[in-house]
Design a protein around this motif. Structure first.
Motif, PDB file in Angstrom:
ATOM      1  N   HIS A 183      50.758  80.423  61.597  1.00  0.00           N
ATOM      2  CA  HIS A 183      51.319  81.370  62.572  1.00  0.00           C
ATOM      3  C   HIS A 183      52.385  80.675  63.418  1.00  0.00           C
ATOM      4  CE1 HIS A 183      48.312  84.476  61.733  1.00  0.00           C
ATOM      5  NE2 HIS A 183      47.447  83.463  61.617  1.00  0.00           N
ATOM      6  N   THR A 184      53.324  81.473  63.888  1.00  0.00           N
ATOM      7  CA  THR A 184      54.404  80.977  64.736  1.00  0.00           C
ATOM      8  C   THR A 184      54.433  81.799  66.023  1.00  0.00           C
ATOM      9  OG1 THR A 184      56.144  82.492  63.980  1.00  0.00           O
ATOM     10  CG2 THR A 184      55.725  80.521  62.633  1.00  0.00           C
ATOM     11  N   VAL A 185      55.432  81.508  66.850  1.00  0.00           N
ATOM     12  CA  VAL A 185      55.602  82.259  68.094  1.00  0.00           C
ATOM     13  C   VAL A 185      55.983  83.713  67.836  1.00  0.00           C
ATOM     14  CG1 VAL A 185      56.167  80.258  69.513  1.00  0.00           C
ATOM     15  CG2 VAL A 185      57.995  81.444  68.260  1.00  0.00           C
ATOM     16  N   HIS A 186      56.260  84.051  66.571  1.00  0.00           N
ATOM     17  CA  HIS A 186      56.533  85.459  66.251  1.00  0.00           C
ATOM     18  C   HIS A 186      55.261  86.297  66.323  1.00  0.00           C
ATOM     19  CE1 HIS A 186      60.809  85.394  64.838  1.00  0.00           C
ATOM     20  NE2 HIS A 186      60.548  84.096  64.826  1.00  0.00           N
ATOM     21  N   SER A 187      54.085  85.658  66.352  1.00  0.00           N
ATOM     22  CA  SER A 187      52.839  86.380  66.666  1.00  0.00           C
ATOM     23  C   SER A 187      52.107  85.559  67.723  1.00  0.00           C
ATOM     24  CB  SER A 187      52.011  86.655  65.406  1.00  0.00           C
ATOM     25  OG  SER A 187      51.629  85.475  64.738  1.00  0.00           O
ATOM     26  N   ASP A 188      50.953  84.992  67.411  1.00  0.00           N
ATOM     27  CA  ASP A 188      50.183  84.295  68.448  1.00  0.00           C
ATOM     28  C   ASP A 188      50.150  82.784  68.253  1.00  0.00           C
ATOM     29  OD1 ASP A 188      48.604  84.349  66.190  1.00  0.00           O
ATOM     30  OD2 ASP A 188      46.761  84.860  67.233  1.00  0.00           O
ATOM     31  N   GLY A 189      51.062  82.260  67.442  1.00  0.00           N
ATOM     32  CA  GLY A 189      51.144  80.812  67.278  1.00  0.00           C
ATOM     33  C   GLY A 189      51.887  80.160  68.434  1.00  0.00           C
ATOM     34  N   ASN A 190      51.695  78.875  68.576  1.00  0.00           N
ATOM     35  CA  ASN A 190      52.345  78.119  69.649  1.00  0.00           C
ATOM     36  C   ASN A 190      53.416  77.169  69.128  1.00  0.00           C
ATOM     37  OD1 ASN A 190      50.842  79.198  71.870  1.00  0.00           O
ATOM     38  ND2 ASN A 190      49.080  78.003  71.155  1.00  0.00           N
ATOM     39  N   GLN A 191      53.885  77.421  67.904  1.00  0.00           N
ATOM     40  CA  GLN A 191      54.962  76.627  67.331  1.00  0.00           C
ATOM     41  C   GLN A 191      56.092  77.554  66.878  1.00  0.00           C
ATOM     42  OE1 GLN A 191      53.279  73.015  64.927  1.00  0.00           O
ATOM     43  NE2 GLN A 191      52.034  74.761  64.399  1.00  0.00           N
ATOM     44  N   THR A 192      57.321  77.115  67.071  1.00  0.00           N
ATOM     45  CA  THR A 192      58.437  77.848  66.505  1.00  0.00           C
ATOM     46  C   THR A 192      58.419  77.680  64.991  1.00  0.00           C
ATOM     47  OG1 THR A 192      59.980  75.998  66.606  1.00  0.00           O
ATOM     48  CG2 THR A 192      59.793  77.395  68.590  1.00  0.00           C
ATOM     49  N   THR A 193      59.196  78.487  64.313  1.00  0.00           N
ATOM     50  CA  THR A 193      59.286  78.365  62.859  1.00  0.00           C
ATOM     51  C   THR A 193      59.756  76.970  62.470  1.00  0.00           C
ATOM     52  OG1 THR A 193      59.879  80.711  62.798  1.00  0.00           O
ATOM     53  CG2 THR A 193      60.230  79.441  60.800  1.00  0.00           C
ATOM     54  N   GLU A 194      60.754  76.472  63.165  1.00  0.00           N
ATOM     55  CA  GLU A 194      61.290  75.143  62.872  1.00  0.00           C
ATOM     56  C   GLU A 194      60.251  74.056  63.108  1.00  0.00           C
ATOM     57  OE1 GLU A 194      63.905  72.184  61.721  1.00  0.00           O
ATOM     58  OE2 GLU A 194      64.059  74.368  61.480  1.00  0.00           O
ATOM     59  N   GLN A 195      59.490  74.163  64.189  1.00  0.00           N
ATOM     60  CA  GLN A 195      58.456  73.164  64.478  1.00  0.00           C
ATOM     61  C   GLN A 195      57.360  73.182  63.413  1.00  0.00           C
ATOM     62  OE1 GLN A 195      57.490  74.555  68.420  1.00  0.00           O
ATOM     63  NE2 GLN A 195      58.688  72.937  69.428  1.00  0.00           N
ATOM     64  N   LEU A 196      56.999  74.372  62.941  1.00  0.00           N
ATOM     65  CA  LEU A 196      55.976  74.487  61.908  1.00  0.00           C
ATOM     66  C   LEU A 196      56.450  73.852  60.608  1.00  0.00           C
ATOM     67  CD1 LEU A 196      53.291  75.637  60.812  1.00  0.00           C
ATOM     68  CD2 LEU A 196      54.531  77.753  60.307  1.00  0.00           C
ATOM     69  N   LEU A 197      57.661  74.153  60.189  1.00  0.00           N
ATOM     70  CA  LEU A 197      58.178  73.601  58.942  1.00  0.00           C
ATOM     71  C   LEU A 197      58.298  72.078  59.013  1.00  0.00           C
ATOM     72  CD1 LEU A 197      58.716  76.620  58.402  1.00  0.00           C
ATOM     73  CD2 LEU A 197      60.890  75.956  57.366  1.00  0.00           C
ATOM     74  N   THR A 198      58.753  71.566  60.148  1.00  0.00           N
ATOM     75  CA  THR A 198      58.868  70.118  60.314  1.00  0.00           C
ATOM     76  C   THR A 198      57.498  69.448  60.249  1.00  0.00           C
ATOM     77  OG1 THR A 198      60.870  70.365  61.653  1.00  0.00           O
ATOM     78  CG2 THR A 198      59.649  68.305  61.864  1.00  0.00           C
ATOM     79  N   ALA A 199      56.495  70.047  60.913  1.00  0.00           N
ATOM     80  CA  ALA A 199      55.139  69.487  60.881  1.00  0.00           C
ATOM     81  C   ALA A 199      54.565  69.527  59.471  1.00  0.00           C
ATOM     82  CB  ALA A 199      54.240  70.250  61.849  1.00  0.00           C
ATOM     83  N   ALA A 200      54.838  70.595  58.734  1.00  0.00           N
ATOM     84  CA  ALA A 200      54.339  70.698  57.362  1.00  0.00           C
ATOM     85  C   ALA A 200      54.924  69.592  56.483  1.00  0.00           C
ATOM     86  CB  ALA A 200      54.681  72.077  56.792  1.00  0.00           C
ATOM     87  N   GLU A 201      56.199  69.348  56.616  1.00  0.00           N
ATOM     88  CA  GLU A 201      56.817  68.265  55.837  1.00  0.00           C
ATOM     89  C   GLU A 201      56.210  66.914  56.192  1.00  0.00           C
ATOM     90  OE1 GLU A 201      61.224  69.092  54.293  1.00  0.00           O
ATOM     91  OE2 GLU A 201      61.095  68.790  56.463  1.00  0.00           O
ATOM     92  N   GLN A 202      55.946  66.698  57.471  1.00  0.00           N
ATOM     93  CA  GLN A 202      55.367  65.421  57.904  1.00  0.00           C
ATOM     94  C   GLN A 202      53.971  65.214  57.330  1.00  0.00           C
ATOM     95  OE1 GLN A 202      55.670  65.787  62.165  1.00  0.00           O
ATOM     96  NE2 GLN A 202      57.811  65.060  62.216  1.00  0.00           N
ATOM     97  N   GLU A 203      53.260  66.292  57.020  1.00  0.00           N
ATOM     98  CA  GLU A 203      51.924  66.193  56.432  1.00  0.00           C
ATOM     99  C   GLU A 203      51.971  66.108  54.914  1.00  0.00           C
ATOM    100  OE1 GLU A 203      49.021  68.986  57.775  1.00  0.00           O
ATOM    101  OE2 GLU A 203      49.671  68.880  59.857  1.00  0.00           O
ATOM    102  N   GLY A 204      53.161  66.105  54.333  1.00  0.00           N
ATOM    103  CA  GLY A 204      53.267  66.020  52.888  1.00  0.00           C
ATOM    104  C   GLY A 204      52.971  67.316  52.173  1.00  0.00           C
ATOM    105  N   ILE A 205      53.078  68.431  52.880  1.00  0.00           N
ATOM    106  CA  ILE A 205      52.869  69.743  52.266  1.00  0.00           C
ATOM    107  C   ILE A 205      54.098  70.098  51.435  1.00  0.00           C
ATOM    108  CG2 ILE A 205      52.643  72.213  52.788  1.00  0.00           C
ATOM    109  CD1 ILE A 205      50.989  71.360  55.259  1.00  0.00           C
TER     110      ILE A 205
END
Length: 483
Positions: A183-205
């Protein structure tokens, strides 16, 4: 008499010539609907209110006489899930409307009262007063048994074999690490889309899906050239009676979730599945109302032919959740009953990962990194779920997870290549309801070859448990047909 809905409100002239629709779930086995609709005042004689009314319409206040009285007019119409059931346009501050199989109030149509989402619409033809009190109450005569709370996925027909789309996956194709519930800030998440994608890459997703609640607007933020991720289009349909994830290789056409009910859900699921969407029931055993609105799966379904998967692990540190234990038990019970349905996992990713959190991921084997290929493999069941261990399973030298194997005898050759294992873990080969094989693993890597000469079950799967007995990884089944 069961109360289905009630609301009281105050309107003023700003609500003039507007429609207010309330979507109300009407259950099965209703013999009569009773609707009380009241508003007051009907007549308005206050000079200031009258002047506002005529000026709003472009008239001069000079047309008002000393004894001029204008009337507020609010009416009600009703739609059942399939058609218009009527309305009555008249001045009455206290309206009683009844609908049954054989009788109905003036202006309304008698007939069967189908279960589903009904629409009750208040039409504000004239709101002239500064304070119009309005209330709507909807009741039903219904068998109380129709309101009993069901255990999720309890009332299902006998399992029906699915028509499985056969796919050919190269046995040397890579396994893709995927996160399917975010989820992102477009619903009830606390990460922007960009922050989510960056975190996913850092986890090797490698593969990510954004599944905001009832919206896909986050995909407008994507700048795919900046991220090395395969994106699955996704959404979490978030209703009063359950949540479900929809994943697709292309843009997902959104449907109006407010129209969904137990009687209309199957039609939507079939429509989505016909368009090659992947459909997953999300966190079916969560606490639900009133703690988490709609989080528990309360839809009463008589079959699950249009559902691909159940999210058996939801959230970080999934094995610490009792609701996940219930979901896992329900999935394995369905397999034992003969249903062919996949297990899924999702972090339900709302916040940055905590230091003490351990996450599970989907691992999917697909011929290429395209969204379409990954969707095909997920629907087929070529996947396993893991918080660390890596699993390669081969059956009879050429089959793997998700395959449907036709066999003529009861001899089975199973090969397992395990890596990233914790010391003192246990590997379990589970066939139907029985433990076929178990072995303790002392090293981080291990190869197991096992032969069964008396295999009679319809499926097998793999579980890996840590030294305290918690599951850390498991596969979806391999299925067998005897000829």
């Amino acid at each position: 008499m069961r109360e289905l809905f009630q609301i009281a409100m105050t309107l003023d002239e700003k609500a003039n010539q507007a429609h207010m629709t309330f979507h109300v779930e009407v259950p099965h086995n209703v013999s009569r609907l009773v609707v009380n609709f009241n508003y007051s005042p009907i007549e308005e004689s206050d000079r200031v209110a009258l002047e506002h009314a005529v000026l709003r319409e472009g008239y001069s206040v000079s047309i008002l006489e000393n004894d001029t009285v204008l009337r507020n007019l609010l009416t009600l119409s009703i739609h059942d899930p399939y058609k218009f059931r009527g309305g009555r346009h008249y001045f009455n501050s206290n309206q009683l409307i009844e609908i049954s199989d054989s009788e109905a109030s003036l202006g309304f149509e008698a007939g069967e009262i189908p279960a589903g989402v009904w629409q009750f619409t208040i039409h504000n033809h004239a709101c002239l007063s500064p304070n119009i009190k309005c209330d709507l109450k909807i009741q039903a005569e219904v068998e109380e048994s129709a309101f009993s709370r069901e255990v999720p996925l309890a009332q299902l027909r006998e399992p029906k074999k699915k028509i499985v789309k056969t796919i050919q996956v190269d046995k040397n194709a890579p396994w893709v690490k995927a996160e399917l519930h975010t989820h992102t800030v477009h619903s009830d998440g606390n990460q922007t889309t960009e922050q989510l994608l960056t975190a996913a890459e850092q986890e090797g997703i490698h593969c990510l899906s954004i599944t905001d609640h009832n919206t896909t607007s986050a995909y407008q933020d994507l700048q795919l050239n900046q991220h090395n991720l395969t994106m699955l289009q996704g959404v979490e349909y978030t209703t009063f009676y359950g949540h479900f994830l929809v994943h697709h290789a292309e843009n997902i056409p959104l449907n109006n979730w407010t129209h969904l009910s137990s009687s209309s859900l199957q039609a939507l699921l079939q429509q989505l599945q016909n368009n090659n969407a992947l459909i997953t029931i999300a966190h079916p055993f969560d606490m639900g109302n009133p703690f988490c609105t709609g989080c528990q799966w309360n839809y009463v379904l008589d079959h699950i032919n249009h559902i691909d998967a159940i999210e058996v692990w939801n959230g970080p540190s999934p094995t610490s959740s009792l609701s996940n234990l219930d979901a896992y038990a329900k999935w394995t019970h369905l397999l034992q009953q003969g249903y062919e349905i996949q297990a899924s996992c999702g972090r339900d990713w709302h916040n940055p990962m905590g230091q003490d959190e351990q996450c599970a991921y989907m691992f999917v084997q697909a011929n290429d990194a395209s969204a379409a290929s990954i969707i095909d493999s997920l629907k087929y069941g070529r996947s396993y779920i893991s918080m660390g261990p890596r699993i390669e399973l081969t059956v009879n030298q050429r089959f793997s997870i998700g395959d449907h194997i036709r066999i003529t005898d009861h001899r089975l050759q199973i090969s397992l290549i395990l890596s990233n294992m914790e010391s003192s873990s246990h590997v379990c080969i589970i066939a139907g309801e029985r433990l076929l094989y178990e072995k303790e693993v002392m090293d981080s890597e291990m190869v197991i070859d096992y032969i069964s000469d008396d295999f009679t079950e319809n499926y097998l799967r793999i579980e890996i448990k840590n030294k305290v007995g918690d599951i850390t990884a498991f596969t979806n089944p391999v299925y067998f047909q005897y000829v």
